[in-house]
Scaffold this active site. Structure first.
Site, PDB file in Angstrom:
ATOM      1  N   CYS A   1       0.687  -1.221  -0.054  1.00  0.00           N
ATOM      2  CA  CYS A   1       0.041  -0.157  -0.089  1.00  0.00           C
ATOM      3  C   CYS A   1       0.812   1.246   0.076  1.00  0.00           C
ATOM      4  CB  CYS A   1      -0.947   0.159   1.127  1.00  0.00           C
ATOM      5  SG  CYS A   1      -1.997  -1.200   1.362  1.00  0.00           S
TER       6      CYS A   1
ATOM      7  N   HIS B   1      -9.021   3.566  -1.671  1.00  0.00           N
ATOM      8  CA  HIS B   1      -7.771   3.204  -1.624  1.00  0.00           C
ATOM      9  C   HIS B   1      -7.040   2.462  -2.781  1.00  0.00           C
ATOM     10  CE1 HIS B   1      -3.988   1.704  -0.154  1.00  0.00           C
ATOM     11  NE2 HIS B   1      -4.327   0.739   0.638  1.00  0.00           N
TER      12      HIS B   1
ATOM     13  N   CYS C   1       0.043   2.145   6.728  1.00  0.00           N
ATOM     14  CA  CYS C   1       0.402   0.692   6.795  1.00  0.00           C
ATOM     15  C   CYS C   1       0.432   0.022   5.620  1.00  0.00           C
ATOM     16  CB  CYS C   1      -0.730  -0.108   7.795  1.00  0.00           C
ATOM     17  SG  CYS C   1      -2.247   0.089   7.047  1.00  0.00           S
TER      18      CYS C   1
END
Length: 391
Positions: free
Chosen positions: A91, A347, A377
């Site tokens: 991510c 996201h 994270c």
């Protein structure tokens, strides 16, 4: 001798597209290429002055395979002489792209670098690359030696989120209330026009004909606590639901990072400078808790306290992550994700790092803030922290 500085000249992103939504018709290389075009046009940088494009992308298969960063350059108006590389830090891929670009500039090896990211989660679904090999009896990411070190453990971001909620004592009600606030803030920011400067409008096809996509598609303007509470939990006895987790999203984003010499050579005006670059790693099982400890290290290295930071962008992969971060750091919740986060805005995996930076630097400008901190994270128990100073 003063340490070389990396400057941000501009940062921009597409508006998020829902899975199967308005951006579904865009090939990811074309979408990223269009963002590169807009970044070059708006900054006025000579296209042949760009020395590298560092592109974050997580699902590097299908239309995002064969080096999607280079493919984006070839799909843009940039000359063939501009190189590119595609990186994967899960991510945090495009946040790491920012940090690699800044390091290149600060080392003196390059003067003009674009950090970018792209992810079409519609056209290259999350997990699809591993699933392809699994059909052939291959593709199990966890190796035999990892099994020896972590026996009977399945690495899972979802389970990590549940573990964080239990460890820090968050109820489903708290997570759902946080999710509601994300939608409220995103809706209010959109209505105020706060995203206008950072969004690259894209032409899209709709059932009613051609249109311009310039508003984040995932925001639920009519969201209520009751509607969020009605969404089914993902595990019996758990607290995580699709409503208090980040939305699957299509999108691309980019940041132009240059040296002080490049500012002079190309007549550029910076909007921010990079103040600190930090990346840390920890427990790969709880996995998503590392931003807490990465922030501690970043602040210490920068000689700052959390109170010195005017705005924070902490990626809302799951609601327990920013809530645990707030609890650990003692940060002011009114400064966190002031325009909403991934629960409302989406996201787009490899594009989220540069997406959040676009939001952060523009929000600092609108609110008269000086310092901004971004963290997220990442799979495997990793976290990046980037601190910027708005100029």
């Amino acid at each position: 001798m003063a340490q070389p500085t990396a400057y941000i000249v501009d940062a921009m992103r597409t508006a998020g597209g829902r899975r199967g939504g308005k951006l579904a018709g865009w090939h990811p290389a074309d979408m990223a290429g269009e963002v590169l075009n807009n970044l070059v046009d708006r900054t006025g940088i000579a296209p042949d002055a760009i020395e590298d494009v560092i592109m974050g992308c997580v699902s590097q298969g299908g239309e995002q395979s064969f080096q999607v960063g280079r493919n984006a350059v070839l799909a843009s108006r940039l000359p063939e002489s501009v190189p590119a590389v595609t990186i994967d830090r899960q991510c945090g891929s495009s946040q790491q792209a920012i940090q690699f670009a800044a390091q290149a500039v600060m080392s003196g090896t390059q003067d003009v670098v674009i950090a970018a990211g792209v992810e079409s989660m519609t056209r290259v679904p999350m997990g699809s690359t591993g699933a392809l090999f699994a059909k052939e009896g291959l593709g199990r990411a966890k190796s035999p030696r990892q099994d020896e070190r972590y026996p009977d453990i399945q690495f899972s971001q979802f389970m990590g989120a549940e573990m964080i909620a239990r460890k820090h004592g968050f109820s489903r009600e708290q997570l759902d209330q946080y999710a509601l606030e994300s939608h409220k803030r995103a809706a209010a920011a959109t209505e105020r026009g706060d995203f206008r400067e950072e969004i690259v409008p894209l032409e899209v096809e709709t059932p009613d004909g051609p249109a311009i996509h310039d508003r984040d598609e995932g925001i639920r303007y009519d969201a209520s606590f009751e509607s969020i509470q009605s969404v089914k939990l993902l595990a019996d006895g758990g607290v995580i639901s699709a409503a208090n987790a980040s939305q699957i999203c299509d999108g691309s984003s980019a940041v132009l990072i240059v040296s002080e010499q490049a500012l002079k050579d190309h007549g550029l005006t910076p909007i921010a400078r990079i103040h600190n670059l930090t990346v840390t790693a920890g427990d790969p099982v709880i996995m998503l808790e590392e931003p807490l400890f990465a922030t501690d290290k970043a602040l210490k290295r920068a000689g700052m306290k959390i109170e010195d930071i005017d705005l924070y962008e902490v990626n809302e992969a799951f609601a327990p992550v920013p809530l645990a971060w707030l609890k650990h750091t003692g940060a002011d919740p009114e400064k966190l994700n002031v325009n909403g986060g991934a629960i409302a805005l989406g996201h787009p995996l490899g594009a989220t790092g540069t997406k959040l930076m676009a939001t952060l630097v523009h929000a600092l400008g609108k609110r008269g803030g000086k310092y901004g901190l971004q963290t997220m994270c990442e799979g495997g128990g990793i976290a990046n922290v980037t601190i910027v100073e708005r100029l």
